[in-house]
Motif scaffolding. Structure first.
Motif, PDB file in Angstrom:
ATOM      1  N   GLY A 295      16.271   4.675  -3.035  1.00  0.00           N
ATOM      2  CA  GLY A 295      17.653   4.216  -3.078  1.00  0.00           C
ATOM      3  C   GLY A 295      17.805   2.895  -3.820  1.00  0.00           C
ATOM      4  N   ASN A 296      16.907   2.643  -4.757  1.00  0.00           N
ATOM      5  CA  ASN A 296      16.951   1.425  -5.570  1.00  0.00           C
ATOM      6  C   ASN A 296      17.161   1.780  -7.028  1.00  0.00           C
ATOM      7  N   SER A 297      17.433   0.766  -7.821  1.00  0.00           N
ATOM      8  CA  SER A 297      17.572   0.993  -9.260  1.00  0.00           C
ATOM      9  C   SER A 297      16.188   1.058  -9.902  1.00  0.00           C
ATOM     10  N   TYR A 298      16.135   1.688 -11.062  1.00  0.00           N
ATOM     11  CA  TYR A 298      14.881   1.761 -11.811  1.00  0.00           C
ATOM     12  C   TYR A 298      14.317   0.364 -12.080  1.00  0.00           C
ATOM     13  N   PRO A 299      15.136  -0.611 -12.567  1.00  0.00           N
ATOM     14  CA  PRO A 299      14.584  -1.945 -12.824  1.00  0.00           C
ATOM     15  C   PRO A 299      14.004  -2.617 -11.574  1.00  0.00           C
TER      16      PRO A 299
ATOM     17  N   GLN B 281       0.829  -1.201   0.000  1.00  0.00           N
ATOM     18  CA  GLN B 281       0.000   0.000   0.000  1.00  0.00           C
ATOM     19  C   GLN B 281       0.869   1.258   0.000  1.00  0.00           C
ATOM     20  N   GLN B 282       1.948   1.247   0.787  1.00  0.00           N
ATOM     21  CA  GLN B 282       2.867   2.385   0.831  1.00  0.00           C
ATOM     22  C   GLN B 282       3.538   2.606  -0.523  1.00  0.00           C
ATOM     23  N   PHE B 283       3.893   1.514  -1.195  1.00  0.00           N
ATOM     24  CA  PHE B 283       4.507   1.612  -2.519  1.00  0.00           C
ATOM     25  C   PHE B 283       3.543   2.293  -3.490  1.00  0.00           C
ATOM     26  N   ILE B 284       2.282   1.871  -3.478  1.00  0.00           N
ATOM     27  CA  ILE B 284       1.284   2.469  -4.370  1.00  0.00           C
ATOM     28  C   ILE B 284       1.076   3.937  -4.037  1.00  0.00           C
ATOM     29  N   LEU B 285       1.028   4.277  -2.755  1.00  0.00           N
ATOM     30  CA  LEU B 285       0.885   5.675  -2.348  1.00  0.00           C
ATOM     31  C   LEU B 285       2.074   6.505  -2.822  1.00  0.00           C
ATOM     32  N   GLN B 286       3.277   5.960  -2.673  1.00  0.00           N
ATOM     33  CA  GLN B 286       4.468   6.670  -3.119  1.00  0.00           C
ATOM     34  C   GLN B 286       4.455   6.841  -4.645  1.00  0.00           C
ATOM     35  N   PHE B 287       3.993   5.820  -5.358  1.00  0.00           N
ATOM     36  CA  PHE B 287       3.870   5.894  -6.820  1.00  0.00           C
ATOM     37  C   PHE B 287       2.922   7.026  -7.202  1.00  0.00           C
ATOM     38  N   PHE B 288       1.800   7.106  -6.525  1.00  0.00           N
ATOM     39  CA  PHE B 288       0.810   8.151  -6.772  1.00  0.00           C
ATOM     40  C   PHE B 288       1.394   9.532  -6.474  1.00  0.00           C
ATOM     41  N   LEU B 289       2.049   9.667  -5.310  1.00  0.00           N
ATOM     42  CA  LEU B 289       2.584  10.971  -4.907  1.00  0.00           C
ATOM     43  C   LEU B 289       3.758  11.434  -5.765  1.00  0.00           C
ATOM     44  N   SER B 290       4.418  10.493  -6.431  1.00  0.00           N
ATOM     45  CA  SER B 290       5.512  10.876  -7.335  1.00  0.00           C
ATOM     46  C   SER B 290       5.006  11.012  -8.769  1.00  0.00           C
ATOM     47  N   SER B 291       3.696  11.144  -8.926  1.00  0.00           N
ATOM     48  CA  SER B 291       3.048  11.306 -10.238  1.00  0.00           C
ATOM     49  C   SER B 291       3.378  10.164 -11.193  1.00  0.00           C
ATOM     50  N   GLY B 292       3.588   8.988 -10.650  1.00  0.00           N
ATOM     51  CA  GLY B 292       3.850   7.819 -11.482  1.00  0.00           C
ATOM     52  C   GLY B 292       5.259   7.754 -12.031  1.00  0.00           C
ATOM     53  N   SER B 293       6.163   8.536 -11.491  1.00  0.00           N
ATOM     54  CA  SER B 293       7.542   8.536 -11.969  1.00  0.00           C
ATOM     55  C   SER B 293       8.354   7.457 -11.251  1.00  0.00           C
ATOM     56  N   LEU B 294       8.611   6.366 -11.954  1.00  0.00           N
ATOM     57  CA  LEU B 294       9.411   5.292 -11.363  1.00  0.00           C
ATOM     58  C   LEU B 294      10.852   5.743 -11.149  1.00  0.00           C
ATOM     59  N   LYS B 295      11.328   6.632 -12.005  1.00  0.00           N
ATOM     60  CA  LYS B 295      12.687   7.163 -11.848  1.00  0.00           C
ATOM     61  C   LYS B 295      12.804   7.929 -10.528  1.00  0.00           C
ATOM     62  N   GLU B 296      11.812   8.759 -10.245  1.00  0.00           N
ATOM     63  CA  GLU B 296      11.808   9.521  -8.988  1.00  0.00           C
ATOM     64  C   GLU B 296      11.683   8.578  -7.788  1.00  0.00           C
TER      65      GLU B 296
ATOM     66  N   VAL C  14      12.525  -1.098  -9.026  1.00  0.00           N
ATOM     67  CA  VAL C  14      11.228  -0.457  -8.767  1.00  0.00           C
ATOM     68  C   VAL C  14      10.215  -0.907  -9.816  1.00  0.00           C
ATOM     69  N   ARG C  15      10.639  -1.001 -11.073  1.00  0.00           N
ATOM     70  CA  ARG C  15       9.757  -1.452 -12.149  1.00  0.00           C
ATOM     71  C   ARG C  15       9.266  -2.879 -11.876  1.00  0.00           C
ATOM     72  N   ASN C  16      10.184  -3.749 -11.434  1.00  0.00           N
ATOM     73  CA  ASN C  16       9.808  -5.136 -11.122  1.00  0.00           C
ATOM     74  C   ASN C  16       8.812  -5.197  -9.973  1.00  0.00           C
TER      75      ASN C  16
ATOM     76  N   ASP D 174       5.112  -6.746 -10.216  1.00  0.00           N
ATOM     77  CA  ASP D 174       4.639  -7.768  -9.282  1.00  0.00           C
ATOM     78  C   ASP D 174       3.292  -7.366  -8.670  1.00  0.00           C
ATOM     79  N   LEU D 175       3.177  -6.093  -8.292  1.00  0.00           N
ATOM     80  CA  LEU D 175       1.925  -5.602  -7.714  1.00  0.00           C
ATOM     81  C   LEU D 175       0.787  -5.637  -8.735  1.00  0.00           C
ATOM     82  N   ILE D 176       1.082  -5.253  -9.956  1.00  0.00           N
ATOM     83  CA  ILE D 176       0.063  -5.304 -11.008  1.00  0.00           C
ATOM     84  C   ILE D 176      -0.418  -6.741 -11.191  1.00  0.00           C
ATOM     85  N   GLY D 177       0.529  -7.688 -11.225  1.00  0.00           N
ATOM     86  CA  GLY D 177       0.159  -9.095 -11.354  1.00  0.00           C
ATOM     87  C   GLY D 177      -0.680  -9.592 -10.191  1.00  0.00           C
TER      88      GLY D 177
END
Length: 91
Positions: A68-72, A47-62, A74-76, A80-83
């Motif tokens: 402190g992780n790599s883009y891949p 849930q926190q990950f989804i909230l952070q995704f929303f608050l960063s306007s969907g920017s996985l890079k941000e 965060v993308r993975n 996983d959450l989408i699945g």
């Protein structure tokens, strides 16, 4: 600390359903059997990950920078959450 809404039965670990809602103003009660919203069935971390995704306007890079992780990585996590959500919705 705010009490956490239980989503699993403490006896058998099956999913719980909502059976009663109460208005705190007039004390009206609604009863029935309603499934929990999809997002509430996710872990607090998810849930926190989804909230952070929303608050960063969907920017996985941000998000990757903030976490402190790599883009891949965060993308993975997002994939996983989408699945998981698709599976729970039988999509």
């Amino acid at each position: 600390m705010k009490p956490k809404l239980p989503i699993r039965c403490p006896s058998c670990e099956h999913s719980l359903t909502v059976s009663q809602l109460t208005c705190e103003t007039c004390n009206t009660q609604v009863t029935g059997h309603y499934p929990l919203p999809t997002l509430l069935t996710l872990s607090e971390e998810e849930q926190q990950f989804i909230l952070q995704f929303f608050l960063s306007s969907g920017s996985l890079k941000e998000m990757a920078t903030q976490m402190g992780n790599s883009y891949p990585t965060v993308r993975n996590k997002l994939d996983d959450l989408i699945g998981k959500i698709k599976q729970s919705q039988n999509l």
